[in-house]
Motif scaffolding. Structure first.
Motif, PDB file in Angstrom:
ATOM      1  N   ALA A 373       0.818  -1.328   0.145  1.00  0.00           N
ATOM      2  CA  ALA A 373      -0.026   0.213   0.018  1.00  0.00           C
ATOM      3  C   ALA A 373       0.795   1.154   0.033  1.00  0.00           C
ATOM      4  N   ASP A 374       2.074   1.228   0.561  1.00  0.00           N
ATOM      5  CA  ASP A 374       2.930   2.346   0.610  1.00  0.00           C
ATOM      6  C   ASP A 374       3.401   2.569  -0.756  1.00  0.00           C
ATOM      7  N   VAL A 375       3.575   1.442  -1.426  1.00  0.00           N
ATOM      8  CA  VAL A 375       4.250   1.506  -2.851  1.00  0.00           C
ATOM      9  C   VAL A 375       3.007   2.105  -3.704  1.00  0.00           C
ATOM     10  N   ARG A 376       1.976   1.677  -3.522  1.00  0.00           N
ATOM     11  CA  ARG A 376       0.732   2.229  -4.129  1.00  0.00           C
ATOM     12  C   ARG A 376       0.507   3.671  -4.131  1.00  0.00           C
ATOM     13  N   GLN A 377       0.822   4.230  -3.112  1.00  0.00           N
ATOM     14  CA  GLN A 377       0.596   5.638  -2.803  1.00  0.00           C
ATOM     15  C   GLN A 377       1.558   6.344  -3.402  1.00  0.00           C
ATOM     16  N   GLN A 378       2.664   5.857  -4.026  1.00  0.00           N
ATOM     17  CA  GLN A 378       3.632   6.730  -4.754  1.00  0.00           C
ATOM     18  C   GLN A 378       3.337   6.494  -6.309  1.00  0.00           C
ATOM     19  N   ARG A 379       2.672   7.331  -6.872  1.00  0.00           N
ATOM     20  CA  ARG A 379       2.455   7.377  -8.212  1.00  0.00           C
ATOM     21  C   ARG A 379       3.569   6.576  -9.159  1.00  0.00           C
ATOM     22  N   LYS A 380       3.274   5.852 -10.016  1.00  0.00           N
ATOM     23  CA  LYS A 380       4.182   5.359 -11.046  1.00  0.00           C
ATOM     24  C   LYS A 380       5.560   4.598 -10.361  1.00  0.00           C
ATOM     25  N   HIS A 381       5.085   4.244  -9.291  1.00  0.00           N
ATOM     26  CA  HIS A 381       6.472   3.537  -8.634  1.00  0.00           C
ATOM     27  C   HIS A 381       6.902   2.496  -9.436  1.00  0.00           C
ATOM     28  N   PRO A 382       8.127   1.994  -9.553  1.00  0.00           N
ATOM     29  CA  PRO A 382       8.513   1.033 -10.524  1.00  0.00           C
ATOM     30  C   PRO A 382       8.116  -0.531  -9.715  1.00  0.00           C
ATOM     31  N   LEU A 383       8.006  -0.608  -8.569  1.00  0.00           N
ATOM     32  CA  LEU A 383       8.015  -1.682  -8.002  1.00  0.00           C
ATOM     33  C   LEU A 383       6.326  -1.943  -7.899  1.00  0.00           C
ATOM     34  N   ASP A 384       5.516  -1.230  -8.093  1.00  0.00           N
ATOM     35  CA  ASP A 384       4.005  -1.238  -7.855  1.00  0.00           C
ATOM     36  C   ASP A 384       3.435  -2.530  -8.207  1.00  0.00           C
ATOM     37  N   GLU A 385       3.239  -2.594  -9.862  1.00  0.00           N
ATOM     38  CA  GLU A 385       2.889  -3.742 -10.425  1.00  0.00           C
ATOM     39  C   GLU A 385       3.441  -4.997 -10.081  1.00  0.00           C
ATOM     40  N   LEU A 386       4.755  -5.130 -10.039  1.00  0.00           N
ATOM     41  CA  LEU A 386       5.263  -6.616  -9.630  1.00  0.00           C
ATOM     42  C   LEU A 386       5.195  -6.699  -8.183  1.00  0.00           C
ATOM     43  N   PHE A 387       5.257  -5.750  -7.310  1.00  0.00           N
ATOM     44  CA  PHE A 387       4.914  -6.103  -5.943  1.00  0.00           C
ATOM     45  C   PHE A 387       3.524  -6.705  -5.779  1.00  0.00           C
ATOM     46  N   SER A 388       2.375  -5.838  -6.473  1.00  0.00           N
ATOM     47  CA  SER A 388       1.010  -6.661  -6.177  1.00  0.00           C
ATOM     48  C   SER A 388       0.833  -7.586  -6.781  1.00  0.00           C
ATOM     49  N   SER A 389       1.560  -8.060  -8.011  1.00  0.00           N
ATOM     50  CA  SER A 389       1.307  -9.073  -8.588  1.00  0.00           C
ATOM     51  C   SER A 389       1.667 -10.351  -7.887  1.00  0.00           C
ATOM     52  N   ALA A 390       2.862 -10.170  -7.284  1.00  0.00           N
ATOM     53  CA  ALA A 390       3.602 -11.264  -6.648  1.00  0.00           C
ATOM     54  C   ALA A 390       2.829 -11.348  -5.268  1.00  0.00           C
TER      55      ALA A 390
END
Length: 921
Positions: A373-390
């Protein structure tokens, strides 16, 4: 013991709690109770005070005493306590409610079905679910702010809850029952706690004044007293000075870890998983010993950074760049997810030595969700999709529908999260919802997910249509494609074709180190072998699959293994063992929320009762199975259940009416299952009046048996036509027996059963077990009397490296020969030797060309097959060669060899092939 995501999160262990009787009496006295000592209605209590004052310890002690008192007065089970360390002023209300619903064991189907609804509709469902299922409990919401009012409003609508909130804020609260101020410890309590922690005689009167009575600072001073003279402690004049004194003794590793922890946006507890790549060594234990970090519970690896240490470290770091724990967490969970779906590891160059089994994450999911959720709050974070997917992949694997729905609703733009929820929706018996989640998804993964949805719904033809043609590349998508195709073909009764696809899938999954896919392929290969009558091979495959599932913690996979063992044990005559296994498997499927697994277990349990001579119990199990199949929308299961019930008790005339059998036929026509369709038409042929109509239905059955190359079905069809035409003669027996070669499994049993049927006539019916076998021309031969078995000459496969061992991305030649020993029929010369095919498959990152080659059994090099081997990395490479008869495709043997590819030009140390058991052949 495994962490249970559907049980309440326990309170922290507070063995150092002292005093505070007035505050405890204030909290306990404010809880309205009935005659049984339990809460009479829902109440909300807020404990507020500065950081480190001991609010959490007070809340934990109050919850413990409430539960103890209610248990003492009522004599019933203790009231469940849910401890949620949120550590934020703002709260994710839907996510928190979903977690509470998961922890109280609420049903998963409603939230999965409503996952795609609008925010208002979904919020209404959550309120209804909480009011219905979340009741008579104690809830502690640790470290939140007044912004959590919407959450408290929902909890107020639940029955007989006691909600305890800890907060740094005094103002802004609405609609609460009590507001309790928590102050520092008085002098006596502080001295007692300090003396208990530092364990020095007379130390209680020497508690440093710098602690100000704050328990967190008293604990810090007590820890320092083991290393620092008491007079030096008393000389410290400020809380910051105490923290700085503790930091003086920290190693560089401990200071690095403190920076990582202080950089976290949330004040919630942490686990060491998120800081693994930091070279922590004994850093965590060192910080615990110094009092800068507290261990929350003795039973797990969860810790809390003390409030004074966090404040001091954040001041030290200032505005410079801070370490990001989310990157560490994303790498760890991505590595684990790769074991489940074979994804390439984006954040790891190669397989790291410490990839964690996905089951390990159960105890840490809430921390990982918070970091995501912390990553998601940072728009266009490079880890967002990978982290959420895994994370979604792991959540789906663990069967946590509530938390996964929460992740989906905050990350629904990520296709991989949608596909993960699709897989879980399918597993909880909602293939229609699963299909909605992948509609319009152009990714290659969506094709096999869609096909798997149709397979779970029993729409076999539609599943094959969705799969389309096999991918040209031999990648992980191809592995899943062949797995789903093989499973569908098995249910259609096309056992030879299913075996080929599943073997290839197993090899690919193994090559990509996708352990769950490998286990699934072995499980379905075992199902194929059960249909082919190869019980010993099926038992071994089930054991291998079970071992893979156990290492991953794949409870659902293990449950399905047990369901297939019910079939195996029933057929082997171990009926009591089958009944016991079925009961255990049913309970396990029920606990996992797998309705389809429950239904198929009851279906095979009915077979076990039938084999034990209990037709009424069998019919009862099939009736219940039919209801469950309807609930999970499995049309194939419903059709087979209708078929079994229509047969009637074994060995008795009659059974279902003709109209009932025609309804079964329509059910199998809708599913696209030629195996069930053929046997249903054959049963109709046995019952329908008139020779012409009987022959017509028998002809339709024959066409399907031909499609399946089913020798068993054709033999029974021929026997039925003979019986319906008149008394059988000796030639009829011989002709039908000739349809079943003696080499196929159970040939003698089948011939005896068909003979008994022909003698007694149609009235007794074809034995129900007859339709549980599909024997084809390519069914593996028995090997107890063939050359190559013990006591006979053998053919040996020899692999020779013709060039020096190559370096990475260079090519070397491999020669494969099949060398018959003297006395073997193929040793007489090429005229007696058949053409063979050798199919090559690299099980690691390497290439073998050509994919297959022809050869003849011979000692001479010229009659072998040559392959070009190109490794794409250094290290040990594993290669597999499958040897088959070119004319029939019958697999004779598999061999594997290993080659070490070094960084230098020196040859590797491994080049010795060894035999591998050919699975499912």
């Amino acid at each position: 013991m495994a962490f249970d995501l559907r049980k309440p999160s326990p309170s922290p262990d507070r063995d150092g709690f002292v005093g505070r009787e007035p505050e405890l009496l204030s909290v306990l006295g404010g809880v309205p109770t009935g005659p049984d000592g339990r809460a009479s209605h829902t109440s909300v209590h807020v404990l507020h005070g500065p950081p480190g004052v001991g609010k959490s310890a007070l809340a934990a002690e109050a919850a413990r005493r409430l539960g103890h008192e209610q248990r003492r007065r009522s004599g019933a089970d203790p009231v469940p306590v849910h401890w949620l360390c949120l550590g934020d002023d703002t709260v994710d209300v839907p996510g928190t409610l979903l977690r509470l619903l998961a922890e109280c064991g609420a049903p998963q189907v409603p939230v999965v079905r409503a996952a795609h609804q609008s925010g208002r509709a979904f919020g209404r469902l959550l309120r209804e679910q909480c009011a219905q299922h979340f009741r008579e409990r104690i809830v502690v919401l640790d470290d939140i702010g007044p912004a959590a009012h919407p959450l408290l409003k929902v909890l107020r609508g639940c029955l007989r809850l006691t909600v305890i909130v800890t907060s740094r804020r005094r103002r802004g609260w609405r609609n609460i029952d009590r507001l309790h101020e928590v102050g520092p410890l008085d002098g006596q309590d502080a001295a007692e706690l300090f003396a208990r922690l530092c364990q020095k005689s007379g130390s209680g009167s020497l508690v440093p004044s710098a602690t100000g009575g704050l328990p967190s600072l008293v604990r810090l001073a007590g820890a320092l007293a083991h290393d620092v003279p008491l007079d030096r402690l008393r000389a410290v004049s400020s809380p910051e000075g105490l923290v700085e004194l503790a930091l003086l003794g920290c190693t560089s590793q401990e200071l690095t870890l403190l920076e990582v922890l202080a950089a976290r946006p949330s004040r919630a507890p942490f686990t060491i998983l998120t800081v693994r790549p930091v070279d922590v060594g004994n850093a965590v234990s060192g910080l615990v010993r110094r009092g800068l970090v507290q261990r929350l519970r003795d039973t797990d690896e969860m810790f809390l950074l003390s409030a004074p240490a966090r404040q001091t470290m954040r001041g030290r770091m200032g505005y410079r760049e801070r370490p990001e724990p989310a990157g560490t967490a994303a790498r760890i969970v991505d590595d684990a997810a790769s074991l489940l779906d074979g994804r390439p590891r984006v954040l790891s160059d190669d397989k790291p030595p410490d990839v964690l089994a996905p089951r390990v994450f159960a105890a840490h999911l809430d921390e990982f969700l918070r970091l995501a959720a912390d990553v998601r709050q940072q728009r266009k974070h490079p880890l967002d999709e990978l982290f959420s997917s895994a994370l979604a992949t792991v959540l789906a694997f663990l069967g946590d529908a509530h938390r996964l729905v929460g992740l989906y609703r905050s990350s629904r733009d990520h296709p991989a999260v949608r596909r993960a929820l699709c897989a879980l929706a399918r597993e909880v018996g909602l293939p229609d919802v699963a299909q909605l989640l992948v509609e319009g998804d152009p990714g290659p993964e969506a094709a096999h997910e869609s096909a798997a949805n149709h397979h779970a719904a029993g729409r076999l033809d539609t599943a094959l249509t969705d799969l389309g043609t096999a991918p040209a590349a031999e990648d992980i998508h191809s592995a899943w494609h062949h797995l789903v195709r093989g499973a569908v073909l098995c249910d259609q009764g096309k056992v030879d074709e299913a075996a080929r696809h599943l073997r290839f899938s197993a090899d690919l999954h193994r090559a990509f180190d996708c352990r769950r896919g490998h286990g699934q392929a072995l499980l379905h290969l075992a199902r194929v072998d059960l249909l082919r009558g190869l019980d010993a091979a099926a038992e071994e495959l089930l054991a291998e699959a079970d071992e893979l599932f156990d290492a991953l913690g794949d409870i659902r996979g293990q449950n399905w293994v047990e369901t297939e063992r019910v079939r195996l044990r029933t057929r082997s005559g171990a009926v009591d063992a089958a009944l016991h296994t079925a009961r255990g498997a049913f309970a396990a499927h029920e606990a996992a929320g797998d309705t389809r697994g429950m239904a198929w277990t009851l279906f095979w349990l009915g077979h076990a009762h039938e084999a034990a001579g209990r037709p009424q119990e069998a019919r009862s199990q099939w009736t219940t199975a039919g209801v469950l199949f309807s609930q999970c929308q499995d049309a194939l299961g419903e059709a087979w259940t209708m078929h079994r019930k229509a047969l009637g008790p074994t060995g008795t005339p009659g059974g279902g009416s003709l109209d009932q059998w025609l309804e079964v036929q329509r059910a199998f026509l809708a599913t696209g299952c030629p195996h069930g369709r053929a046997w249903t038409n054959l049963e109709i042929a046995a019952r329908i009046p008139g020779k012409e109509m009987s022959s017509a239905f028998a002809s339709m059955a024959s066409a399907d048996f031909d499609l399946l190359d089913d020798l068993t079905g054709q033999a029974w069809r021929s026997a039925l036509l003979v019986v319906r035409g008149g008394p059988p003669g000796p030639d009829d027996y011989d002709r039908i027996a000739g349809l079943l070669p003696a080499r196929v499994p159970r040939a003698s049993e089948l011939i005896a059963a068909i003979g008994a049927f022909m003698e007694s006539g149609v009235a007794t019916g074809i034995p129900p077990a007859a339709r549980d076998l599909v024997l084809t021309h390519h069914t593996p031969v028995r090997t107890d009397s063939l050359p190559g078995t013990p006591g006979h000459p053998r053919c040996r496969v020899r692999i020779t490296l013709l060039d020096d061992s190559p370096a990475a991305d260079t090519t070397a030649r491999l020669l494969l020969r099949v060398s018959p020993e003297p006395g073997h029929p193929w040793a007489a010369g090429l005229r007696s030797a058949p053409w063979l095919t050798a199919t090559a498959l690299p099980l690691t990152r390497a290439s073998l060309e050509p994919p297959s080659a022809l050869l003849r059994p011979s000692q001479e090099q010229a009659h072998g097959a040559e392959f070009d081997f190109t490794p794409h990395r250094t290290g040990t490479h594993r290669l597999r060669f499958t040897i088959a008869l070119e004319r029939t495709g019958t697999v004779l043997q598999q061999v594997e060899t290993e080659l070490d590819i070094l960084d230098s030009d020196r040859p590797g140390s491994h080049a010795a092939p060894h035999a591998a058991i050919p699975r499912g052949r």
